[in-house]
Scaffold this motif. Sequence first.
Motif, mmCIF file in Angstrom:
data_model
loop_
_atom_site.group_PDB
_atom_site.id
_atom_site.type_symbol
_atom_site.label_atom_id
_atom_site.label_comp_id
_atom_site.label_asym_id
_atom_site.label_seq_id
_atom_site.Cartn_x
_atom_site.Cartn_y
_atom_site.Cartn_z
ATOM 1 N N GLN A 127 -14.973 -0.673 -3.005
ATOM 2 C CA GLN A 127 -14.678 0.683 -3.552
ATOM 3 C C GLN A 127 -15.067 0.928 -5.123
ATOM 4 O O GLN A 127 -14.909 1.891 -5.525
ATOM 5 C CB GLN A 127 -13.319 1.390 -3.131
ATOM 6 N N LEU A 163 -10.020 7.057 -0.283
ATOM 7 C CA LEU A 163 -10.690 6.771 1.257
ATOM 8 C C LEU A 163 -11.193 8.067 1.980
ATOM 9 O O LEU A 163 -10.700 9.021 1.826
ATOM 10 C CB LEU A 163 -9.914 5.959 1.885
ATOM 11 N N LEU A 211 -7.203 3.575 -4.700
ATOM 12 C CA LEU A 211 -8.224 3.492 -3.528
ATOM 13 C C LEU A 211 -8.540 4.878 -2.795
ATOM 14 O O LEU A 211 -7.797 5.157 -1.945
ATOM 15 C CB LEU A 211 -7.853 2.206 -2.410
ATOM 16 N N ALA A 230 -6.416 1.386 5.118
ATOM 17 C CA ALA A 230 -6.712 0.424 3.903
ATOM 18 C C ALA A 230 -6.272 -1.010 4.395
ATOM 19 O O ALA A 230 -6.843 -1.989 3.771
ATOM 20 C CB ALA A 230 -5.872 0.861 2.673
ATOM 21 N N LEU A 283 -12.183 -4.373 0.949
ATOM 22 C CA LEU A 283 -12.416 -2.943 0.980
ATOM 23 C C LEU A 283 -12.219 -2.558 -0.530
ATOM 24 O O LEU A 283 -12.963 -1.455 -1.136
ATOM 25 C CB LEU A 283 -11.372 -2.246 1.823
ATOM 26 N N TYR A 315 0.906 -1.101 -0.081
ATOM 27 C CA TYR A 315 0.083 -0.063 0.003
ATOM 28 C C TYR A 315 0.811 1.242 0.060
ATOM 29 O O TYR A 315 1.708 1.323 0.942
ATOM 30 C CB TYR A 315 -0.664 0.076 1.440
ATOM 31 N N VAL A 350 -3.318 4.701 -2.212
ATOM 32 C CA VAL A 350 -4.447 5.113 -1.281
ATOM 33 C C VAL A 350 -4.230 6.705 -1.054
ATOM 34 O O VAL A 350 -3.107 7.097 -0.849
ATOM 35 C CB VAL A 350 -4.170 4.485 0.295
#
Length: 158
Positions: free
Chosen positions: A157, A94, A92, A146, A153, A6, A59
């Motif tokens: 998304q 968030l 991703l 995340a 997750l 990530y 992220v």
Amino acid sequence: MRNLSYLGFAARYRRISFVLIEHGQLATWHTSCVAAKSTEAAREFTREFIEVFSPDVIVMEKLETAGRKGAKAKALLQVIREEAENANAQFLPLKRKNEFRTREAEASHLGNLYPELADKVPHREHCDNEPHHMVLFEALALAHQAVPGGPMLLARQM
């Protein structure tokens, strides 16, 4: 899923930070003032580290929920978003969770979870300016948020 990597990005008025979490462990991090000087510098910064680390997931905070950010920070986030969407990784965005009363409390909690950054946890008095490394903990908070969700997750998304 802890086997994914990530790469979390965060931007504030004068700084951009990223953190890389691989296999559930903090692998590396960086904060740059130079990258926040212009959108083109931010684009190069983002592109360079996406290419270097080839993360599974990128992220960042959703632009729609970044209400307290200024125009410059939002412009930097938009550039990061564009680069993340064009990368060969799952993007991703968030909504940041506000589980702590202050940003300092959140940074202290994250410093306990990731001892590599414990010496960077900001300590400030009431009237002090925001510490330089606060944006680093924002990036870490997003990436940390995340990790436990893993593939579920990511699927939600989409």
